[in-house]
Scaffold this motif. Structure first.
Motif, PDB file in Angstrom:
ATOM      1  N   GLU A  26       0.830  -1.197   0.000  1.00 49.84           N
ATOM      2  CA  GLU A  26       0.000   0.000   0.000  1.00 49.84           C
ATOM      3  C   GLU A  26       0.869   1.253   0.000  1.00 49.84           C
ATOM      4  N   GLU A  27       1.947   1.239   0.764  1.00 49.64           N
ATOM      5  CA  GLU A  27       2.847   2.392   0.795  1.00 49.64           C
ATOM      6  C   GLU A  27       3.485   2.617  -0.564  1.00 49.64           C
ATOM      7  N   GLU A  62       2.193   1.825  -3.482  1.00 46.98           N
ATOM      8  CA  GLU A  62       1.181   2.301  -4.412  1.00 46.98           C
ATOM      9  C   GLU A  62       0.935   3.794  -4.242  1.00 46.98           C
ATOM     10  N   ASP A  63       1.075   4.312  -3.036  1.00 46.98           N
ATOM     11  CA  ASP A  63       0.833   5.720  -2.772  1.00 46.98           C
ATOM     12  C   ASP A  63       1.947   6.602  -3.319  1.00 46.98           C
TER      13      ASP A  63
END
Length: 90
Positions: free
Chosen positions: A20-21, A23-24
């Motif tokens: 998730e990190e 992707e951000d």
């Protein structure tokens, strides 16, 4: 052994959190390329590339490829990126 005990108590980091990190995160070069692709000259060379790809794709047998059109588009885009990038560095 102390390390293993800490891992048991704290748990291992979740792979999902790491993904998730990632992707951000936004690549600033990719953002600049996208902005440059919207410039008039880049739009024109991209249209020529797309027309060539359509023409070549509609023929069953052809010697034509779209190398020149692709290079023209990439050159226009990269010229814009270099100008914006180095102008902001000065």
């Amino acid at each position: 052994m102390v390390f293993e005990e800490k891992m048991i108590m704290n748990g291992e980091p979740d792979d999902e959190e790491e993904e998730e990190e990632e992707e951000d995160m936004v690549d600033p070069l990719e953002t600049m390329r996208q902005k440059c692709e919207e410039a008039e000259h880049c739009v024109h060379t991209r249209e020529q590339l797309e027309q060539c790809e359509t023409r070549v794709g509609s023929r069953s047998a052809t010697q034509e490829d779209c190398t020149e059109e692709l290079f023209d588009f990439l050159h226009a885009r990269d010229h814009c990126v270099a100008h914006k990038l180095f102008h902001s560095v000065k």
